[in-house]
Design an enzyme around this catalytic site. Sequence first.
Site, PDB file in Angstrom:
ATOM      1  N   TRP A 102       0.644  -1.002   0.130  1.00  0.00           N
ATOM      2  CA  TRP A 102      -0.089  -0.138  -0.081  1.00  0.00           C
ATOM      3  C   TRP A 102       0.905   1.071   0.040  1.00  0.00           C
ATOM      4  O   TRP A 102       0.681   2.250  -0.812  1.00  0.00           O
ATOM      5  CB  TRP A 102      -0.923   0.154   1.367  1.00  0.00           C
ATOM      6  CG  TRP A 102      -2.371  -0.905   0.518  1.00  0.00           C
ATOM      7  CD1 TRP A 102      -2.394  -2.092   1.526  1.00  0.00           C
ATOM      8  CD2 TRP A 102      -3.329  -0.892  -0.050  1.00  0.00           C
ATOM      9  NE1 TRP A 102      -3.356  -2.606   1.282  1.00  0.00           N
ATOM     10  CE2 TRP A 102      -3.989  -1.893   0.116  1.00  0.00           C
ATOM     11  CE3 TRP A 102      -3.389   0.312  -1.230  1.00  0.00           C
ATOM     12  CZ2 TRP A 102      -5.082  -2.051  -1.142  1.00  0.00           C
ATOM     13  CZ3 TRP A 102      -4.020   0.019  -2.028  1.00  0.00           C
ATOM     14  CH2 TRP A 102      -5.212  -1.294  -1.811  1.00  0.00           C
ATOM     15  N   ASP A 173      -1.351   6.276   6.227  1.00  0.00           N
ATOM     16  CA  ASP A 173      -2.141   6.220   5.734  1.00  0.00           C
ATOM     17  C   ASP A 173      -2.604   4.829   6.958  1.00  0.00           C
ATOM     18  O   ASP A 173      -2.317   3.314   7.047  1.00  0.00           O
ATOM     19  CB  ASP A 173      -2.068   5.208   4.657  1.00  0.00           C
ATOM     20  CG  ASP A 173      -3.136   4.177   3.827  1.00  0.00           C
ATOM     21  OD1 ASP A 173      -4.062   4.375   4.489  1.00  0.00           O
ATOM     22  OD2 ASP A 173      -2.907   3.197   2.715  1.00  0.00           O
ATOM     23  N   LYS A 197     -12.140  -0.662   6.701  1.00  0.00           N
ATOM     24  CA  LYS A 197     -11.867  -2.302   7.879  1.00  0.00           C
ATOM     25  C   LYS A 197     -12.271  -2.036   9.252  1.00  0.00           C
ATOM     26  O   LYS A 197     -12.738  -2.968   9.508  1.00  0.00           O
ATOM     27  CB  LYS A 197     -10.101  -2.135   7.543  1.00  0.00           C
ATOM     28  CG  LYS A 197      -9.704  -2.751   6.213  1.00  0.00           C
ATOM     29  CD  LYS A 197      -9.040  -1.773   5.552  1.00  0.00           C
ATOM     30  CE  LYS A 197      -9.489  -2.170   3.551  1.00  0.00           C
ATOM     31  NZ  LYS A 197      -7.913  -1.620   3.123  1.00  0.00           N
TER      32      LYS A 197
END
Length: 361
Positions: A102, A173, A197
Amino acid sequence: MSEVFNFCAGPAMLPTTVMAKAQQEFINWQNTGSSVMELSHRSDIFMAMAAKAEADLRELMAIPDNYKVLFCHGGGRGQFSAVPLNLLPQGKSADYVVSGSWSKAAAIEAKNFGDVNIININQDTDTQLSLVDSKDWPLNPDAAYVHYCPNETVNGIEINAIPDTNGVPLVADMSSTILSHQIDVSKFGLIYAGAQKNIGPSGLTIVIVREDLLGHAHTATPCIMNYKTSADNDSMYNTPPTYAWYLAGLVFTWLKELGGVKEIEKVNQEKAALLYQAIDNSSFYLNAIDPQYRSKMNIPFWLKDESLNQQFLDESEAAGLTALQGHRIVGGMRASIYNAMPLEGVKALIAFMEKFEKKVN
Ligand SMILES: *Cc1c(COP(=O)(O)O)cnc(C)c1O
Protein backbone atom coordinates in the site's frame (compact mmCIF):
# COMPACT_ATOMS: atom_id res chain seq x y z
CA MET A 1 -26.97 -20.72 9.33
CA SER A 2 -24.54 -21.26 12.20
CA GLU A 3 -22.17 -18.53 13.34
CA VAL A 4 -19.60 -17.31 10.83
CA PHE A 5 -16.36 -15.53 11.64
CA ASN A 6 -15.35 -13.45 8.66
CA PHE A 7 -11.60 -12.81 8.37
CA CYS A 8 -11.84 -10.64 5.25
CA ALA A 9 -9.24 -7.88 4.96
CA GLY A 10 -11.81 -5.41 3.67
CA PRO A 11 -14.61 -4.76 3.43
CA ALA A 12 -14.43 -6.44 6.81
CA MET A 13 -16.91 -7.69 9.36
CA LEU A 14 -18.88 -5.18 11.42
CA PRO A 15 -20.06 -5.67 15.00
CA THR A 16 -23.27 -7.72 14.94
CA THR A 17 -24.97 -5.40 17.43
CA VAL A 18 -24.29 -2.44 15.13
CA MET A 19 -25.86 -4.18 12.16
CA ALA A 20 -28.84 -5.29 14.24
CA LYS A 21 -29.43 -1.68 15.28
CA ALA A 22 -29.12 -0.48 11.68
CA GLN A 23 -31.57 -3.17 10.62
CA GLN A 24 -34.05 -2.25 13.30
CA GLU A 25 -34.16 1.42 12.25
CA PHE A 26 -33.52 0.84 8.56
CA ILE A 27 -36.87 2.04 7.20
CA ASN A 28 -37.89 4.34 10.02
CA TRP A 29 -35.02 6.28 11.49
CA GLN A 30 -35.70 8.30 14.64
CA ASN A 31 -39.43 8.35 13.87
CA THR A 32 -38.97 10.26 10.63
CA GLY A 33 -40.80 7.55 8.70
CA SER A 34 -37.80 7.49 6.36
CA SER A 35 -34.53 5.69 6.17
CA VAL A 36 -31.50 7.75 7.17
CA MET A 37 -30.27 7.34 3.59
CA GLU A 38 -33.39 9.03 2.26
CA LEU A 39 -32.90 12.25 4.21
CA SER A 40 -31.21 15.45 3.16
CA HIS A 41 -27.68 15.73 4.45
CA ARG A 42 -28.62 19.30 5.34
CA SER A 43 -31.62 18.35 7.47
CA ASP A 44 -31.25 19.16 11.16
CA ILE A 45 -31.69 15.55 12.16
CA PHE A 46 -28.95 14.31 9.83
CA MET A 47 -26.59 17.15 10.72
CA ALA A 48 -27.04 16.36 14.42
CA MET A 49 -26.18 12.70 13.80
CA ALA A 50 -23.17 13.71 11.69
CA ALA A 51 -21.89 16.12 14.34
CA LYS A 52 -22.30 13.47 17.04
CA ALA A 53 -20.31 10.94 14.99
CA GLU A 54 -17.50 13.46 14.60
CA ALA A 55 -17.58 14.34 18.30
CA ASP A 56 -17.43 10.64 19.21
CA LEU A 57 -14.47 10.04 16.90
CA ARG A 58 -12.70 13.07 18.38
CA GLU A 59 -13.28 11.68 21.85
CA LEU A 60 -12.20 8.13 20.93
CA MET A 61 -8.93 9.33 19.37
CA ALA A 62 -8.43 12.38 21.62
CA ILE A 63 -8.10 14.54 18.50
CA PRO A 64 -6.79 18.02 19.41
CA ASP A 65 -8.89 21.10 18.57
CA ASN A 66 -6.45 22.33 15.93
CA TYR A 67 -7.30 19.35 13.70
CA LYS A 68 -10.19 19.09 11.25
CA VAL A 69 -12.01 15.80 10.82
CA LEU A 70 -13.32 15.28 7.29
CA PHE A 71 -15.79 12.66 6.09
CA CYS A 72 -14.83 12.09 2.45
CA HIS A 73 -15.54 9.90 -0.54
CA GLY A 74 -12.97 8.06 -2.59
CA GLY A 75 -11.43 5.48 -0.27
CA GLY A 76 -7.82 5.11 0.74
CA ARG A 77 -6.73 5.39 -2.87
CA GLY A 78 -8.57 8.67 -3.27
CA GLN A 79 -6.24 10.02 -0.59
CA PHE A 80 -3.22 8.75 -2.51
CA SER A 81 -4.09 11.61 -4.91
CA ALA A 82 -5.61 14.09 -2.47
CA VAL A 83 -2.57 14.16 -0.18
CA PRO A 84 -0.06 15.36 -2.81
CA LEU A 85 -2.64 17.67 -4.42
CA ASN A 86 -3.18 19.42 -1.09
CA LEU A 87 0.21 19.19 0.59
CA LEU A 88 2.90 19.04 -2.09
CA PRO A 89 3.61 22.45 -3.63
CA GLN A 90 5.67 22.95 -6.78
CA GLY A 91 9.37 23.13 -6.03
CA LYS A 92 9.15 20.85 -3.00
CA SER A 93 9.41 17.09 -2.75
CA ALA A 94 7.72 14.58 -0.46
CA ASP A 95 9.31 11.57 1.22
CA TYR A 96 7.43 8.31 0.70
CA VAL A 97 8.52 5.53 3.03
CA VAL A 98 7.79 2.17 1.40
CA SER A 99 7.29 -0.84 3.68
CA GLY A 100 4.83 -2.88 1.62
CA SER A 101 2.31 -2.81 -1.16
CA TRP A 102 0.00 0.00 0.00
CA SER A 103 2.76 2.47 0.78
CA LYS A 104 4.27 1.65 -2.61
CA ALA A 105 0.98 2.29 -4.37
CA ALA A 106 0.66 5.63 -2.55
CA ALA A 107 4.12 6.66 -3.74
CA ILE A 108 3.41 5.71 -7.35
CA GLU A 109 0.19 7.72 -7.37
CA ALA A 110 1.85 10.75 -5.75
CA LYS A 111 4.41 10.84 -8.54
CA ASN A 112 1.62 11.96 -10.86
CA PHE A 113 1.38 15.21 -8.93
CA GLY A 114 4.87 16.18 -7.87
CA ASP A 115 8.38 15.33 -6.88
CA VAL A 116 8.49 12.15 -4.80
CA ASN A 117 11.46 10.66 -2.97
CA ILE A 118 10.96 6.93 -2.36
CA ILE A 119 12.61 5.46 0.74
CA ASN A 120 12.45 1.68 0.67
CA ILE A 121 12.78 0.35 4.21
CA ASN A 122 12.33 -3.37 3.58
CA GLN A 123 15.26 -5.26 4.99
CA ASP A 124 14.66 -8.92 4.35
CA THR A 125 17.00 -11.79 5.07
CA ASP A 126 16.65 -15.37 3.84
CA THR A 127 14.59 -16.28 6.86
CA GLN A 128 12.93 -13.10 8.04
CA LEU A 129 11.05 -10.09 6.68
CA SER A 130 12.12 -6.98 8.54
CA LEU A 131 12.34 -3.20 8.26
CA VAL A 132 14.91 -0.48 8.76
CA ASP A 133 14.38 1.25 12.13
CA SER A 134 12.74 4.66 11.68
CA LYS A 135 15.67 6.48 13.28
CA ASP A 136 17.78 5.28 10.33
CA TRP A 137 15.40 6.38 7.59
CA PRO A 138 17.23 8.81 5.25
CA LEU A 139 14.60 11.55 5.45
CA ASN A 140 14.90 14.86 3.64
CA PRO A 141 14.71 17.68 6.24
CA ASP A 142 13.19 20.00 3.57
CA ALA A 143 10.46 17.60 2.47
CA ALA A 144 6.90 18.94 2.29
CA TYR A 145 5.83 15.87 4.26
CA VAL A 146 6.73 12.27 5.05
CA HIS A 147 4.16 9.64 4.05
CA TYR A 148 4.10 6.14 5.51
CA CYS A 149 1.72 3.27 6.17
CA PRO A 150 1.81 2.14 9.82
CA ASN A 151 -0.01 -1.10 9.03
CA GLU A 152 0.52 -2.83 5.71
CA THR A 153 -2.73 -4.73 5.23
CA VAL A 154 -1.45 -7.05 2.50
CA ASN A 155 1.94 -7.88 3.98
CA GLY A 156 0.99 -7.98 7.67
CA ILE A 157 3.73 -5.52 8.60
CA GLU A 158 3.25 -2.91 11.31
CA ILE A 159 5.41 0.01 12.37
CA ASN A 160 4.55 0.56 16.02
CA ALA A 161 6.65 3.53 17.04
CA ILE A 162 5.61 6.83 15.50
CA PRO A 163 8.61 8.03 13.47
CA ASP A 164 10.27 11.27 14.49
CA THR A 165 10.41 13.49 11.39
CA ASN A 166 12.01 16.51 13.01
CA GLY A 167 9.11 18.84 12.38
CA VAL A 168 8.33 17.71 8.83
CA PRO A 169 4.57 16.93 8.70
CA LEU A 170 3.94 13.22 9.07
CA VAL A 171 1.17 11.72 6.91
CA ALA A 172 -0.13 8.25 7.75
CA ASP A 173 -2.34 5.86 5.83
CA MET A 174 -4.14 4.25 8.77
CA SER A 175 -6.79 2.47 6.71
CA SER A 176 -6.28 -0.85 8.48
CA THR A 177 -5.17 0.29 11.93
CA ILE A 178 -7.18 3.39 12.87
CA LEU A 179 -8.95 2.99 16.24
CA SER A 180 -7.20 -0.33 16.96
CA HIS A 181 -4.78 1.13 19.51
CA GLN A 182 -4.15 4.45 21.17
CA ILE A 183 -2.07 6.99 19.26
CA ASP A 184 -0.97 10.56 19.89
CA VAL A 185 -2.68 12.41 17.03
CA SER A 186 -0.60 15.54 17.70
CA LYS A 187 2.42 13.73 16.27
CA PHE A 188 0.78 13.70 12.83
CA GLY A 189 0.13 16.33 10.20
CA LEU A 190 -2.51 14.19 8.55
CA ILE A 191 -4.10 10.79 9.10
CA TYR A 192 -6.41 9.13 6.62
CA ALA A 193 -8.30 5.87 6.56
CA GLY A 194 -10.76 4.16 4.27
CA ALA A 195 -13.64 3.10 6.51
CA GLN A 196 -14.12 -0.49 5.39
CA LYS A 197 -11.56 -2.10 7.69
CA ASN A 198 -12.05 -0.71 11.16
CA ILE A 199 -14.80 1.91 10.93
CA GLY A 200 -17.80 0.92 8.84
CA PRO A 201 -18.85 0.17 5.28
CA SER A 202 -16.80 1.16 2.26
CA GLY A 203 -17.54 4.45 0.57
CA LEU A 204 -16.40 6.64 3.44
CA THR A 205 -12.89 7.92 4.11
CA ILE A 206 -11.84 9.70 7.27
CA VAL A 207 -9.23 12.47 7.04
CA ILE A 208 -7.80 14.08 10.19
CA VAL A 209 -5.71 17.09 9.22
CA ARG A 210 -3.87 19.77 11.17
CA GLU A 211 -5.34 23.17 10.35
CA ASP A 212 -2.10 24.84 9.29
CA LEU A 213 -1.84 22.34 6.40
CA LEU A 214 -5.09 23.56 4.85
CA GLY A 215 -5.24 26.12 2.08
CA HIS A 216 -2.12 25.23 0.09
CA ALA A 217 -3.74 22.97 -2.49
CA HIS A 218 -2.59 22.87 -6.09
CA THR A 219 -4.92 25.07 -8.17
CA ALA A 220 -6.02 22.07 -10.26
CA THR A 221 -7.22 20.13 -7.19
CA PRO A 222 -10.75 18.85 -7.78
CA CYS A 223 -13.03 20.67 -5.32
CA ILE A 224 -14.24 17.42 -3.76
CA MET A 225 -10.62 16.55 -2.91
CA ASN A 226 -9.73 19.97 -1.55
CA TYR A 227 -9.35 19.69 2.23
CA LYS A 228 -10.01 23.38 2.81
CA THR A 229 -13.22 23.28 0.79
CA SER A 230 -14.33 20.21 2.74
CA ALA A 231 -13.36 21.72 6.09
CA ASP A 232 -15.10 25.04 5.35
CA ASN A 233 -18.27 23.14 4.48
CA ASP A 234 -18.27 20.58 7.31
CA SER A 235 -17.65 17.79 4.76
CA MET A 236 -20.89 18.73 3.00
CA TYR A 237 -19.63 20.66 -0.02
CA ASN A 238 -21.11 17.85 -2.06
CA THR A 239 -23.38 15.12 -0.78
CA PRO A 240 -21.35 13.07 1.67
CA PRO A 241 -21.71 9.27 1.91
CA THR A 242 -24.61 9.67 4.32
CA TYR A 243 -25.44 6.05 5.08
CA ALA A 244 -21.79 5.11 5.62
CA TRP A 245 -21.40 8.15 7.89
CA TYR A 246 -24.41 6.98 9.92
CA LEU A 247 -23.04 3.44 10.23
CA ALA A 248 -19.62 4.75 11.23
CA GLY A 249 -21.41 6.72 13.94
CA LEU A 250 -22.99 3.52 15.23
CA VAL A 251 -19.56 1.85 15.29
CA PHE A 252 -18.12 4.78 17.26
CA THR A 253 -20.95 4.46 19.80
CA TRP A 254 -20.31 0.70 20.05
CA LEU A 255 -16.62 1.32 20.65
CA LYS A 256 -17.30 3.95 23.31
CA GLU A 257 -19.62 1.54 25.09
CA LEU A 258 -16.87 -1.08 25.11
CA GLY A 259 -14.65 1.38 26.94
CA GLY A 260 -12.98 3.09 24.01
CA VAL A 261 -9.73 2.51 22.18
CA LYS A 262 -7.84 1.74 25.39
CA GLU A 263 -10.04 -1.31 26.02
CA ILE A 264 -10.21 -2.59 22.44
CA GLU A 265 -6.42 -2.30 22.28
CA LYS A 266 -6.14 -4.89 25.08
CA VAL A 267 -8.45 -7.27 23.23
CA ASN A 268 -6.54 -6.71 19.98
CA GLN A 269 -3.26 -7.47 21.71
CA GLU A 270 -4.64 -10.65 23.19
CA LYS A 271 -6.12 -11.82 19.88
CA ALA A 272 -2.87 -11.25 17.97
CA ALA A 273 -0.69 -12.78 20.69
CA LEU A 274 -2.80 -15.96 20.75
CA LEU A 275 -2.71 -16.36 16.98
CA TYR A 276 1.03 -15.72 16.61
CA GLN A 277 1.70 -18.09 19.47
CA ALA A 278 -0.30 -20.81 17.73
CA ILE A 279 1.62 -20.21 14.50
CA ASP A 280 5.04 -20.07 16.16
CA ASN A 281 4.39 -23.14 18.30
CA SER A 282 3.62 -25.29 15.30
CA SER A 283 6.02 -26.69 12.75
CA PHE A 284 3.15 -26.81 10.26
CA TYR A 285 2.36 -23.07 9.98
CA LEU A 286 4.77 -20.19 9.48
CA ASN A 287 4.92 -16.40 9.74
CA ALA A 288 8.32 -15.07 8.76
CA ILE A 289 7.91 -11.44 9.82
CA ASP A 290 10.28 -9.99 12.41
CA PRO A 291 8.23 -10.16 15.63
CA GLN A 292 8.71 -6.44 16.36
CA TYR A 293 7.02 -5.58 13.04
CA ARG A 294 4.16 -8.05 13.11
CA SER A 295 0.73 -6.63 12.46
CA LYS A 296 -1.95 -7.00 15.11
CA MET A 297 -4.70 -6.50 12.54
CA ASN A 298 -3.68 -8.59 9.51
CA ILE A 299 -1.89 -11.83 10.27
CA PRO A 300 -0.55 -13.70 7.26
CA PHE A 301 0.54 -17.29 7.70
CA TRP A 302 1.73 -19.98 5.37
CA LEU A 303 1.26 -23.73 5.41
CA LYS A 304 4.71 -25.25 5.06
CA ASP A 305 3.14 -27.74 2.69
CA GLU A 306 1.52 -25.35 0.20
CA SER A 307 -0.18 -28.22 -1.61
CA LEU A 308 -2.64 -28.27 1.30
CA ASN A 309 -3.72 -24.64 0.79
CA GLN A 310 -6.95 -25.38 -1.05
CA GLN A 311 -7.97 -28.08 1.41
CA PHE A 312 -7.31 -25.68 4.29
CA LEU A 313 -9.46 -23.01 2.66
CA ASP A 314 -12.31 -25.39 1.82
CA GLU A 315 -12.44 -26.91 5.29
CA SER A 316 -12.08 -23.63 7.16
CA GLU A 317 -14.91 -22.17 5.09
CA ALA A 318 -17.08 -25.18 5.87
CA ALA A 319 -16.28 -24.64 9.55
CA GLY A 320 -17.61 -21.06 9.36
CA LEU A 321 -14.18 -19.39 9.22
CA THR A 322 -14.39 -17.41 6.00
CA ALA A 323 -12.14 -15.32 3.73
CA LEU A 324 -8.81 -16.69 4.98
CA GLN A 325 -7.12 -16.72 1.59
CA GLY A 326 -4.00 -14.55 1.55
CA HIS A 327 -3.61 -11.66 -0.85
CA ARG A 328 -2.63 -12.93 -4.29
CA ILE A 329 0.74 -11.17 -4.20
CA VAL A 330 1.89 -12.84 -0.98
CA GLY A 331 -0.05 -16.13 -1.14
CA GLY A 332 -0.76 -18.37 1.83
CA MET A 333 -3.42 -17.38 4.34
CA ARG A 334 -4.31 -14.13 6.05
CA ALA A 335 -6.51 -13.62 9.08
CA SER A 336 -7.69 -10.03 9.38
CA ILE A 337 -8.74 -9.49 12.97
CA TYR A 338 -9.95 -5.91 13.23
CA ASN A 339 -11.86 -4.45 16.18
CA ALA A 340 -15.09 -6.21 15.23
CA MET A 341 -13.54 -9.69 15.33
CA PRO A 342 -14.33 -11.14 18.76
CA LEU A 343 -11.80 -13.11 20.76
CA GLU A 344 -13.96 -16.21 20.23
CA GLY A 345 -13.40 -15.89 16.48
CA VAL A 346 -9.65 -16.05 16.91
CA LYS A 347 -9.97 -18.97 19.34
CA ALA A 348 -12.17 -20.80 16.84
CA LEU A 349 -9.56 -20.25 14.12
CA ILE A 350 -6.76 -21.55 16.33
CA ALA A 351 -8.78 -24.63 17.27
CA PHE A 352 -9.46 -25.27 13.59
CA MET A 353 -5.77 -24.85 12.69
CA GLU A 354 -4.72 -27.35 15.35
CA LYS A 355 -7.35 -29.85 14.27
CA PHE A 356 -6.40 -29.47 10.61
CA GLU A 357 -2.71 -29.98 11.36
CA LYS A 358 -3.39 -33.17 13.34
CA LYS A 359 -5.68 -34.52 10.69
CA VAL A 360 -3.40 -34.11 7.67
CA ASN A 361 -0.09 -34.79 9.39
C1 LIG B 1 -7.54 -1.04 1.89
C2 LIG B 1 -6.43 -0.09 1.93
C3 LIG B 1 -6.31 0.97 0.99
C4 LIG B 1 -7.24 1.14 -0.18
O1 LIG B 1 -8.47 1.53 0.17
P1 LIG B 1 -9.60 1.78 -0.94
O2 LIG B 1 -10.70 2.27 -0.09
O3 LIG B 1 -9.87 0.47 -1.61
O4 LIG B 1 -9.10 2.80 -1.88
C5 LIG B 1 -5.26 1.85 1.14
N1 LIG B 1 -4.36 1.69 2.12
C6 LIG B 1 -4.43 0.69 3.02
C7 LIG B 1 -3.40 0.58 4.10
C8 LIG B 1 -5.46 -0.23 2.95
O5 LIG B 1 -5.54 -1.23 3.85
